[in-house]
Design an enzyme around this catalytic site. Structure first.
Site, short mmCIF file in Angstrom:
data_model
loop_
_atom_site.label_atom_id
_atom_site.label_comp_id
_atom_site.label_asym_id
_atom_site.label_seq_id
_atom_site.Cartn_x
_atom_site.Cartn_y
_atom_site.Cartn_z
N LYS A 1 22.92 46.91 36.86
CA LYS A 1 23.38 47.50 37.91
C LYS A 1 24.95 47.30 38.10
CE LYS A 1 24.13 46.54 42.25
NZ LYS A 1 25.01 47.21 42.62
N GLY B 1 29.64 37.58 40.26
CA GLY B 1 29.76 38.08 41.92
C GLY B 1 30.20 36.90 42.70
N SER B 2 30.26 37.35 44.09
CA SER B 2 30.43 36.20 45.20
C SER B 2 29.40 35.01 45.05
CB SER B 2 30.51 36.63 46.48
OG SER B 2 29.26 37.31 46.71
N GLU C 1 28.51 33.86 47.65
CA GLU C 1 27.35 33.88 48.80
C GLU C 1 26.20 34.82 48.11
OE1 GLU C 1 29.32 36.38 51.52
OE2 GLU C 1 27.36 36.75 52.64
N GLY D 1 25.48 34.95 44.74
CA GLY D 1 24.48 34.08 43.77
C GLY D 1 23.64 33.12 44.65
N GLU E 1 27.72 33.75 37.52
CA GLU E 1 29.19 33.60 37.27
C GLU E 1 29.71 33.93 38.56
OE1 GLU E 1 32.57 33.81 36.99
OE2 GLU E 1 32.29 35.49 35.60
N CYS F 1 37.92 36.21 39.12
CA CYS F 1 37.29 34.92 39.61
C CYS F 1 37.82 33.94 39.05
CB CYS F 1 35.64 35.02 39.13
SG CYS F 1 35.59 35.50 37.36
N GLU G 1 38.54 31.62 48.64
CA GLU G 1 39.09 32.54 47.57
C GLU G 1 39.31 33.84 48.28
OE1 GLU G 1 35.66 34.18 45.43
OE2 GLU G 1 36.72 34.15 43.71
P1 NAI Z 1 29.29 41.01 45.71
O1 NAI Z 1 29.00 39.64 45.19
O2 NAI Z 1 28.63 41.41 47.17
O3 NAI Z 1 28.85 42.07 44.71
C1 NAI Z 1 28.75 41.79 43.27
C2 NAI Z 1 27.56 42.60 42.89
O4 NAI Z 1 26.37 42.14 43.29
C3 NAI Z 1 27.68 44.18 42.95
O5 NAI Z 1 27.18 44.70 42.09
C4 NAI Z 1 26.86 44.08 44.40
O6 NAI Z 1 26.19 45.61 44.56
C5 NAI Z 1 25.72 43.50 44.13
N1 NAI Z 1 25.06 42.72 45.35
C6 NAI Z 1 25.36 42.57 46.69
N2 NAI Z 1 24.44 41.95 47.32
C7 NAI Z 1 23.48 41.71 46.63
C8 NAI Z 1 22.22 41.09 46.77
N3 NAI Z 1 21.94 40.84 47.95
N4 NAI Z 1 21.35 41.05 45.59
C9 NAI Z 1 21.77 41.46 44.43
N5 NAI Z 1 22.92 42.10 44.17
C10 NAI Z 1 23.68 42.21 45.10
O7 NAI Z 1 30.70 41.17 45.94
P2 NAI Z 1 31.66 41.90 47.07
O8 NAI Z 1 31.00 42.05 48.17
O9 NAI Z 1 31.83 43.20 46.10
O10 NAI Z 1 33.05 41.22 46.97
C11 NAI Z 1 33.15 40.27 47.99
C12 NAI Z 1 33.77 39.03 47.54
O11 NAI Z 1 33.14 38.30 46.42
C13 NAI Z 1 35.18 39.33 47.01
O12 NAI Z 1 36.27 39.09 47.83
C14 NAI Z 1 35.33 37.99 46.16
O13 NAI Z 1 35.73 36.94 46.69
C15 NAI Z 1 34.03 37.87 45.50
N6 NAI Z 1 33.74 38.23 44.02
C16 NAI Z 1 33.83 37.56 43.12
C17 NAI Z 1 33.64 38.17 41.90
C18 NAI Z 1 33.67 37.32 40.49
O14 NAI Z 1 33.88 37.77 39.44
N7 NAI Z 1 33.38 36.24 40.78
C19 NAI Z 1 33.36 39.51 41.61
C20 NAI Z 1 33.63 40.40 42.77
C21 NAI Z 1 33.56 39.69 43.99
#
Ligand code: NAI
Length: 781
Positions: free
Chosen positions: A190, A242-243, A245, A247, A264, A298, A393
């Site tokens: 996804k 992703g975030s 939170e 994770g 990650e 990240c 972050e």
């Molecule tokens: P996110 O962690 O919510 O989204 C990343 C992915 O996870 C997206 O595909 C999203 O649809 C999916 N997702 C969201 N909630 C989920 C759940 N409960 N279960 C499974 N999958 C889920 O990140 P978001 O909201 O787009 O960005 C928020 C913050 O996260 C950013 O400001 C940044 O601080 C951090 N982030 C970190 C990243 C990294 O590479 N470590 C990448 C993106 C965001």
């Protein structure tokens, strides 16, 4: 403008890349996308718009996956998996090679589409994201080819659910899909809801390349779809970027499900500039560290730590450089800083910066293009290490800065974070750089460089930046499992009886904490009986306070991690020698406890196992990776830290030794919960440790109910990993409780292990006992 004027100002005009082909591709697809399931696109359904963040224009309509869509995708992946695995490494390599060739042919289309969808400068998508994605597929095509010869004991996990973020849409896809396919898995991926287009183009390429149906499935949608994938019973492994939170939520949601997991997550990576650094290079490095991809990285070097003596000069140079950054249309090849992914993210950044009342804020005074999601490069100086913006972050083009005086202080400030993803060190002094690198708690360290990535070099975090590595040989573990059938573990209960103290107990064992015997804080003990019901002894019941004391003792024994592998080997041999001297006594003890007759064999196997890990102590080496950049990447194996381990009941002595020996051989400190059913072999064993020069605190032994000890260990924030081989089913409990500080967990999921045989020792234990830190150093021309 005359040539003379141009030379004077060094201004240069725009060099826009055309979007025509990418927009035409979208039109060809009807501007509406369904999912890619079982080799073809489904009809578009209800969904959401995908917009260009630089202009706000709609690019396409995407479909929000339903539960039925996710079910169909998982079913397709399940069906395709056995055939894909049986195709063999060479067959898979050929498919992956063909796929990569096609990606390469369409490189420009991928790059432009990525920039349109994400807002990153075309220079970056063209020169970094897309080539690195291809490199990942080529590298892993090679891994598919070599799998049989180099990993003969491993096989595919099955179906992998992969959830990726929006900051590197295609590159993160490559990081996830390439190793999974190489090892014989199939995937349901996804992409992030903001940036799904290059994943859909990749799907189209899979179709064109003739990849077997169902091997790659892509479903679009928001976090709710991610949750469906995470919860799906047909999935064997979740890989998430992703975030922190989300994770953490995924850690909780998969707890006890038996699904493998790699995370990650976020970071607040330090960028350390020493006073002898080449300051101009360090400033250029910072441009890559924090303004690359608008800081939405990240591992962004988002926390500048600069040595006090040069801080003012360095900040002045930095501000001057910031003023030269070109912000604007991401399709312009001359642009340094493009658009932020979405208005929501711009607002998050703005709220965080506006909410800050500390330090001094310098914001580039540039004309930002109207109508797009832009945020100016920003520097906030004069913060303290505990300021909110030094800890949280921001995920945007905002650099925060503080100063330090000594290298020791630099390390302390750098490590003063809940994260541990990356770190950068700038100094002209090689001694200093290589002294600092091992002390930084980070999965990746760059010396005099920053944000370097390659498929051959493992990437991943420590602490709350997640666990698991992507890339390199070390990344393959996460996509494979041992060959062979698994057997369910039956719960082993201790014997009951009615014997009394009067029958002659010779010793009253205690807990073993910090190299000393300790009474349990609660003052409770429980009887241990033989099969015939005779009382063999009373063992203490360790409580929360005892666990805390043991963890504190283990923390305090940090010198063990710095001791030489040679010394650790010597101590393991010494433990073996001392156990050998008391072999008959231990054999009788085991027979008495278990009511069996294999005590002598178990002691013999324990001695051999100690030898095995004494042998491994100085042989489980790191690697040096050949990366296509001026330098090498050293993959160093570091101990995980403090490991809590719940020992097996099937083999009360051998089980404990099998868990303890690899961990201490690698420099970890242990808090061991002895077999619950047969604890007395462990309490005898600490006398062996006492006489074998094991420093106090390196091994701590507790007795008591496994479930209680496991819970306290898994919740404890100073424990870095929890392992469980208990015959009680504790996997779910440990994994869920580990979500707190995202500690590593290794649990048996109710599966038995033959402790006498090869399953009871080897690389799996050594790998769980270590974490790979990748250190990039300049080398050669
Ligand atoms: P996110 O962690 O919510 O989204 C990343 C992915 O996870 C997206 O595909 C999203 O649809 C999916 N997702 C969201 N909630 C989920 C759940 N409960 N279960 C499974 N999958 C889920 O990140 P978001 O909201 O787009 O960005 C928020 C913050 O996260 C950013 O400001 C940044 O601080 C951090 N982030 C970190 C990243 C990294 O590479 N470590 C990448 C993106 C965001």
């Amino acid at each position: 403008m005359s040539v003379k004027e141009i030379f004077e100002s060094m201004e240069y005009g725009p060099a826009p890349e055309t979007a025509a082909e990418a927009l035409a591709w979208l039109v060809d697809q009807g501007d509406r996308f369904g999912h890619f399931i079982n080799g073809s696109f489904t009809a578009p359904g209800e969904g959401f718009l995908s917009k260009n963040p630089a202009t706000g224009e709609t690019l396409a309509m995407l479909t929000q996956a339903t539960q039925a869509d996710v079910d169909t995708a998982v079913e397709a992946a399940r069906k395709a998996q056995p055939k894909w695995e049986k195709l063999g490494g060479h067959g898979r390599a050929r498919h992956m090679y063909a796929l990569t060739r096609l990606m390469q042919k369409h490189a420009r289309l991928f790059a432009v589409l990525e920039t349109l969808d994400n807002g990153k400068p075309i220079r970056e998508s063209r020169d970094i994201d897309v080539p690195l994605a291809q490199r990942h597929f080529y590298y892993h095509a090679g891994m598919a080819q070599l799998m049989q010869a180099e990993m003969p004991d491993r096989r595919a996990l099955g179906v992998c659910g992969q959830i990726i973020p929006w900051n590197f849409p295609l590159l993160m896809l490559a990081w996830k899909v390439a190793p999974a396919l190489a090892m014989g898995n199939t995937v349901v991926l996804k992409p992030a809801e903001y940036t799904s287009l290059t994943a859909l183009l990749f799907a189209d390429i899979c179709r064109q390349a003739g990849l077997p149906k169902g091997v790659v499935n892509i479903v679009t949608g928001d976090g709710a779809v991610g949750e469906m994938i995470v919860a799906h019973e047909g999935i064997d492994k979740i890989a998430f970027t992703g975030s922190t939170e989300v994770g953490r939520k995924i850690r909780q949601a998969t707890a006890g499900s038996g699904k493998a997991l790699t995370l990650e997550l976020g970071g607040k990576s330090p960028y350390i500039v020493f006073d002898d650094a080449d300051l101009d290079s360090a400033v250029e490095g910072l441009v890559d560290a924090i303004w690359f991809n608008q800081g939405q990285v990240c591992c962004a070097g988002s926390r500048l730590l600069v040595q006090e003596g040069v801080a003012e000069r360095f900040h002045a140079k930095l501000r001057a450089r910031m003023d030269g950054l070109r912000i604007g249309d991401p399709l312009d090849k001359c642009i340094d800083v493009g658009a932020i992914v979405d208005p929501v993210q711009v607002q998050t950044i703005r709220d965080m910066v506006d909410g800050n009342t500390e330090g001094e804020t310098y914001c580039v005074n540039a004309q930002l293009p109207a109508g797009g999601c832009y945020y100016p490069p920003t520097l906030i100086t004069g913060l303290t290490p505990t300021s909110r913006l030094m800890q949280e972050e921001i995920f945007g083009p905002v650099l925060v800065s503080t100063t330090f005086r000594t290298p020791t202080e630099a390390v302390d400030v750098a490590n003063n974070t809940r994260y541990g993803l990356a770190a950068t060190v700038w100094t002209e002094n090689v001694n200093l750089a290589l002294d600092i690198a091992p002390k930084l708690v980070a999965g990746v360290v760059w010396v005099n460089a920053t944000n370097l990535f390659d498929a051959a070099a493992g990437f991943g975090g420590m602490r709350e930046s997640g666990f698991g590595r992507e890339g390199g040989w070390e990344g393959l573990n996460a996509y494979t499992r041992p060959k062979g059938k698994t057997k369910p573990l039956t719960k082993i209960e201790g014997f009951t009886g009615e014997g009394s103290e009067a029958e002659g107990i010779d010793r009253t064992p205690k807990l073993y904490i910090g190299g000393k015997q300790a009474r349990p804080d609660g003052g409770y003990s429980q009887p241990v009986f033989s099969r015939a019901g005779a009382l063999l002894g009373q063992v203490p019941i360790a409580g929360r306070k005892d666990v805390r004391n043991a963890v504190e003792a283990a923390r305090g024994a940090g010198g063990w991690a710095k001791s030489t592998a040679h010394l650790r080997a010597q101590i393991l041999y010494y433990i073996a020698e001392n156990l050998s001297a008391r072999a008959a006594e231990f054999a009788a003890r085991i027979d008495g406890l278990t009511g069996g007759r294999s005590g002598a064999k178990e002691v013999e196997a324990s001695i051999s196992r100690l030898f095995t890990y004494a042998a491994w102590a100085d042989k489980f080496d790191g690697q040096v990776k050949s990366v296509p950049i001026r330098g090498v990447a050293m993959a160093m194996r570091e101990p995980v830290g403090v490991i809590g381990a719940i020992c097996p009941d099937e083999a009360p002595l051998l089980g404990l030794v099998s868990v303890m020996a690899p961990a201490i051989a690698m420099g970890n400190r242990m808090v061991l919960a002895a077999s619950e059913a047969f604890p007395l072999a462990a309490t005898d064993f600490y006398q062996v440790l006492d006489t074998s020069d094991v420093p106090g605190g390196v091994v701590n032994i507790l007795t008591g109910p496994h479930a209680d000890l496991a819970k306290v260990l898994a919740q404890h924030l100073d424990v870095d990993a929890v392992w469980s081989f208990s015959s009680s089913e504790l996997s779910g409990l440990i994994e869920a409780a580990s979500a707190g500080n995202l500690k590593r967990s290794w649990v048996n999921n109710g599966q038995a292990r033959d402790w006498m045989g090869t399953e009871g020792e080897g690389r799996a234990f050594l790998e769980a006992a270590t974490e790979v830190k990748t250190i990039w150093v300049p080398y050669g021309e």
